[in-house]
Design an enzyme around this catalytic site. Structure first.
Site, PDB file in Angstrom:
ATOM      1  N   ASN A 104      16.960 -10.414 -12.899  1.00 49.01           N
ATOM      2  CA  ASN A 104      18.199  -9.424 -13.824  1.00 49.01           C
ATOM      3  C   ASN A 104      17.375  -9.511 -15.179  1.00 49.01           C
ATOM      4  O   ASN A 104      16.793  -9.753 -15.754  1.00 49.01           O
ATOM      5  CB  ASN A 104      19.502 -10.538 -14.209  1.00 49.01           C
ATOM      6  CG  ASN A 104      20.496 -10.564 -15.108  1.00 49.01           C
ATOM      7  OD1 ASN A 104      20.865  -9.010 -15.987  1.00 49.01           O
ATOM      8  ND2 ASN A 104      21.141 -11.244 -14.952  1.00 49.01           N
ATOM      9  N   ARG A 130      19.506  -6.743 -10.048  1.00 51.13           N
ATOM     10  CA  ARG A 130      21.106  -6.836 -10.328  1.00 51.13           C
ATOM     11  C   ARG A 130      21.299  -5.692 -11.066  1.00 51.13           C
ATOM     12  O   ARG A 130      20.203  -5.076 -11.881  1.00 51.13           O
ATOM     13  CB  ARG A 130      21.076  -8.070 -10.960  1.00 51.13           C
ATOM     14  CG  ARG A 130      22.856  -7.932 -11.829  1.00 51.13           C
ATOM     15  CD  ARG A 130      23.291  -9.083 -12.640  1.00 51.13           C
ATOM     16  NE  ARG A 130      24.228  -8.500 -13.455  1.00 51.13           N
ATOM     17  CZ  ARG A 130      24.695  -8.552 -14.552  1.00 51.13           C
ATOM     18  NH1 ARG A 130      23.901  -9.456 -15.242  1.00 51.13           N
ATOM     19  NH2 ARG A 130      25.577  -8.505 -14.991  1.00 51.13           N
ATOM     20  N   HIS A 162      31.017  -7.901 -12.826  1.00 52.18           N
ATOM     21  CA  HIS A 162      30.973  -9.309 -12.346  1.00 52.18           C
ATOM     22  C   HIS A 162      31.500  -9.133 -10.514  1.00 52.18           C
ATOM     23  O   HIS A 162      31.264 -10.260 -10.561  1.00 52.18           O
ATOM     24  CB  HIS A 162      31.894 -10.267 -12.844  1.00 52.18           C
ATOM     25  CG  HIS A 162      31.681 -10.585 -14.201  1.00 52.18           C
ATOM     26  ND1 HIS A 162      33.177 -10.845 -15.416  1.00 52.18           N
ATOM     27  CD2 HIS A 162      30.532 -11.612 -14.882  1.00 52.18           C
ATOM     28  CE1 HIS A 162      32.433 -10.819 -16.105  1.00 52.18           C
ATOM     29  NE2 HIS A 162      30.972 -10.888 -16.461  1.00 52.18           N
ATOM     30  N   ARG A 192      33.918  -9.899 -26.801  1.00 46.58           N
ATOM     31  CA  ARG A 192      34.261  -8.322 -26.592  1.00 46.58           C
ATOM     32  C   ARG A 192      36.607  -8.412 -27.070  1.00 46.58           C
ATOM     33  O   ARG A 192      36.475  -9.674 -27.127  1.00 46.58           O
ATOM     34  CB  ARG A 192      34.373  -7.942 -25.648  1.00 46.58           C
ATOM     35  CG  ARG A 192      33.226  -7.944 -25.651  1.00 46.58           C
ATOM     36  CD  ARG A 192      32.487  -6.817 -23.902  1.00 46.58           C
ATOM     37  NE  ARG A 192      31.547  -7.514 -23.756  1.00 46.58           N
ATOM     38  CZ  ARG A 192      30.904  -7.728 -22.239  1.00 46.58           C
ATOM     39  NH1 ARG A 192      31.257  -8.128 -21.178  1.00 46.58           N
ATOM     40  NH2 ARG A 192      29.221  -7.849 -22.160  1.00 46.58           N
ATOM     41  N   GLU A 197      25.503 -16.342  -8.546  1.00 48.21           N
ATOM     42  CA  GLU A 197      25.558 -14.693  -8.609  1.00 48.21           C
ATOM     43  C   GLU A 197      24.170 -14.493  -7.973  1.00 48.21           C
ATOM     44  O   GLU A 197      23.779 -13.088  -7.363  1.00 48.21           O
ATOM     45  CB  GLU A 197      25.701 -13.907 -10.015  1.00 48.21           C
ATOM     46  CG  GLU A 197      27.199 -14.191 -10.419  1.00 48.21           C
ATOM     47  CD  GLU A 197      27.192 -13.467 -11.987  1.00 48.21           C
ATOM     48  OE1 GLU A 197      27.282 -12.551 -12.571  1.00 48.21           O
ATOM     49  OE2 GLU A 197      26.592 -13.938 -12.596  1.00 48.21           O
TER      50      GLU A 197
END
Ligand code: AMP
Length: 771
Positions: free
Chosen positions: A173, A256, A345, A406, A552
């Site tokens: 990643n 990823r 996600h 955010r 993940e």
């Protein structure tokens, strides 16, 4: 292999009889032989199968485990018989335990040889489908056996990493200033390593690696991504805490990739053209995709000889219906610029949904799930029958929940207001909305929920407001998704906040008893260790609430393995390239249960055949009905025979507006939770409370076809339709049954849109999903 065994294979194993001596020898040279003592288990029900077993000597008992810990005997296999054929064909795990009754010798023929030799020989394929058909019929004739087998079938799909041969997978990643990596070894599941290099390109670059053999912490000189990749390799091959002797031990790399756009609806093997296509998506995710591409290039430099697979954050949400992914903007922004909701996600939502189903011993396609991934980035996902049908992140990861920095959902008018009144540029606004808002902006303390919670505990009003606003947004989305799915079975919390904060979970769920969500307060308080799945609802709560640690990286490793095996299968199958599938357009129609036949056409009425259909045993009837919905009606809809257990109405997408019903897109027979309608016939009318669906496009095929194409029952493929306007139809479900005839069915809307008529032909172009 000794000459006696070869002679035995030739004369006593019908499956192998049609091959030449040289072919048989080639196959056996690539196979293993194992010997089992009486009472020894050869394979267990639930095992994934990567070989065909041929019994050379001895007797083998087959039985299926049943609920109370007992075994339901299914039958016995003798020398010359094979096993594993059904599992190889369906892709499901073994349904039976196989135990040696006497001293038994088995030849294990690996999947690769099975594909390259047996699938390529039509006589062998025919033989194998006969065996499967006979076994299925024998089992299905006996209800006890059928139940035992069906219960084993397809529970949740294992999350264990399994492959035909041992694989060492590196998952990467790559971010703008960080590189996260994980190592998985399919033959040593405990041998997992997670590593992280932070502050790449800045001062204070640091590598931390943790694994079964210990921890490595290294301060690195300030430098770029190339040096970071070299440092990662250095730690992986470290003599003390490393896991591999050198780079060549890695056999596959999974990457990823944040954005797959509309192009990548599934993981993909990375070739140069694919890399260029991923790069072309850079404008959609300017902060993420360019560094993901950089990471792929660096990894291909170091691990040049092995396959690399891109796993997209957006891919799991490729199943969102258009009414969920479209913004209310002029259509050209979607059509020309790709402005729509994509969701992110995906690997996490998919993983926790599978893990929850496995924990509850259910199939994912039986459940309505809301997954709450609450970390520094946060999103909710509505997962209906295993498919993402809505998610809170949109065109960018900025939509939806309030996050660390955010703002989540916001009226677009605020942006233009700030632009006008504060004279802010697009870049400045991006910075405010993505880096300075959320928990940080509201609390003016931190983007870290732990610090916000501490400050709120100490009485800081802004922190308390930030916390309440965060939880309220989660609660609002849960409600929205219960409405979107028309119900809820399982609610999942995951990621840093979801796994760590009992306070956030309790506040977000407060007052949701009206939806059947009953939190067990003590279980909730105790479920914060982050390592195992915990049930935090009360025992009698209609909705099960779970805390599921996400993984993940494991999901990306699993996708990498699955992509490699899918890719192999389609390339190995010459049939996919050469043998077309006939396309048939199916108009709206109705399947009736006998009870409804009599209510609509009169007591004792039997359906009368009008014409045979392409699927053996199926026919169009003389009988026709009117479908009535809350808004309008469709007259003269053909009934299909024979009668079924449940009444089902299949309409085209455009007809839903005529009726005023919004049916789900489903496989025939899967009517759970679908809307009902009124049916009017000559002798009366009936109201069905469910059963109206739009049919998922599908291909009917026999086991022999499936073997030829290298496909498994229930997998989803893409079909290429050549012609003046060549096109690829995705989301086509494969349905395998000995009674089917090869044909692809699409509905009238799709046929009109694509200008297709019955008689057109398609080619299997690739496998999308195998669940
Ligand atoms: P993730 O993005 O999943 O790594 O989550 C990271 C975020 O989870 C952190 O920034 C914290 O805000 C939050 N977090 C981690 N542990 C806890 C905890 N025990 N309680 C509350 N929040 C936590």
């Amino acid at each position: 292999m000794n000459p006696e065994d070869l002679a035995f294979l030739k004369s006593n194993v019908p499956l192998l009889a049609c091959f030449t001596d040289a072919q048989r020898e080639e196959m056996t040279n690539g196979s293993n032989i194992a010997v089992y003592a009486p009472g020894e288990t050869i394979v267990y029900a639930g095992d994934e199968i990567h070989f065909l077993g041929v019994i050379l000597e001895g007797k083998v008992a087959a039985s299926a485990p049943i609920a109370d810990g007992g075994q339901e005997p299914l039958g016995r296999l003798d020398a010359g018989e094979t096993f594993g054929d059904m599992a190889l064909m369906t892709g499901d795990p073994m349904v039976a335990d196989l135990v040696a009754e006497t001293r038994t010798r088995i030849l294990f023929l690996p999947l690769t040889l099975f594909q390259s030799h047996i699938m390529a020989e039509p006589r062998a394929v025919q033989q194998i489908s006969r065996t499967i058909g006979a076994r299925l019929q024998a089992v299905m004739r006996d209800p006890a056996k059928a139940t035992a087998v069906m219960c084993k079938e397809d529970t949740a799909g294992s999350l264990e990493l399994k492959a035909e041969r041992p694989e060492c997978i590196l998952v990467l990643n790559c971010g703008s200033s960080s590189l996260k990596y994980s190592f998985f070894d399919t033959s040593h599941p405990e041998n997992v390593v997670h590593g992280h290099i932070e502050r790449i390109g800045l001062t204070g670059t640091r590598l931390v690696q943790d694994g079964a053999k210990g921890e490595i912490v290294r301060e690195l000189p300030q430098s770029g991504h190339a040096e970071a990749f070299d440092a990662m390799l250095g730690a992986l091959v470290d003599k003390g805490a490393g896991v591999i002797p050198d780079a060549s031990a890695i056999s596959a790399v999974g990457h990823r990739v944040v954005h797959g756009g509309e192009k990548f609806t599934n993981s993909v093997l990375i070739e140069d053209t694919v890399l260029a296509e991923i790069e072309a998506l850079n404008p959609l995710a300017p902060l993420h995709n360019p560094v993901n591409v950089l990471g792929i290039r660096e990894a291909r430099r170091i691990f040049a000889a092995v396959p690399h697979v891109a796993v997209f954050d957006t891919a799991f949400h490729a199943t969102l219906p258009s009414h969920a992914y479209l913004y209310g903007l002029p259509h050209e922004y979607h059509e020309k610029k790709g402005v729509r909701r994509y969701g992110f996600h995906g690997s996490s939502h998919h993983y926790v949904a599978l893990a929850a189903a496995q924990f509850l011993l259910k199939r994912p396609r039986e459940l309505k799930i809301v997954s709450c991934h609450l970390g520094n980035g946060a999103s909710l996902c509505a997962i209906d029958h295993g498919r993402s049908i809505d998610t809170s992140m949109g065109f960018t990861p900025g939509e939806g929940l309030i996050m660390g920095t955010r703002c989540g959902d916001i009226d677009a008018g605020v942006v233009s207001f700030l632009e006008r009144t504060e004279h802010l540029t697009a870049a400045q606004l991006d910075e405010i909305l993505n880096k300075k808002s959320g928990l940080l902006g509201l609390s003016a303390i931190s983007n870290d929920m732990r610090e916000v919670e501490h400050a709120a505990d100490d009485g800081d009003l802004r922190a308390l407001t930030a916390l309440k606003t965060f939880c309220y947004r989660v609660r609002k989305y849960i409600g929205a998704y219960v409405a979107a799915m028309g119900g809820l079975d399982v609610l999942i919390f995951t990621a840093g906040i979801g796994q760590g904060s009992a306070g956030v979970r309790a506040t977000a769920l407060q007052g949701l008893q009206c939806m059947g969500i009953h939190l067990h307060e003590q279980r909730n308080r105790e479920a914060c260790d982050g390592r195992k799945i915990s049930r935090i609802s009360t025992d009698d709560s209609p909705v099960t609430v779970l805390v599921v640690p996400t993984d993940e990286e494991r999901m990306i490793a699993r996708e990498t393995l699955r992509t490699l095996s899918r890719d192999y299968l389609v390339h190995a199958s010459a049939a996919c390239q050469r043998e077309p599938v006939p396309i048939e357009v199916s108009a709206h129609h109705i399947h009736l249960a006998q009870k409804e036949v009599e209510a609509l056409f009169g007591a004792g009425h039997q359906l009368t055949k009008h014409a045979d259909l392409s699927q053996p045993g199926q026919y169009a009837c003389k009988e026709q009905l009117t479908i009535v919905g809350p808004k309008g009606r469709i007259e003269r809809v053909r009934v299909l025979g024979p009668t079924r257990k449940a009444t089902q109405v299949e309409i085209a997408m455009t007809e839903q507006f005529k009726l005023g019903i919004q049916p789900p897109i489903r496989e025939s027979g899967d009517i759970e939770g679908s809307p009902g309608c009124v049916l009017e016939g000559p002798a009366g009318s009936v109201t069905i409370d469910r059963g109206v669906i739009c049919a998922l496009r599908h291909v009917h095929m026999t086991p022999a076809d499936a073997l030829r194409y290298g496909l498994k029952d229930k997998c989803t493929v893409r079909v290429r339709v050549p012609g003046n306007r060549e096109m690829v139809l995705g989301d086509v479900r494969i349905r395998v049954d000995p009674s089917f005839a090869l044909a692809m069915h699409i509905d009238t809307d799709e046929a009109n849109a694509a200008n297709l008529r019955t008689g057109a032909q398609g080619f299997i172009d690739g496998i999308q999903h195998e669940d």
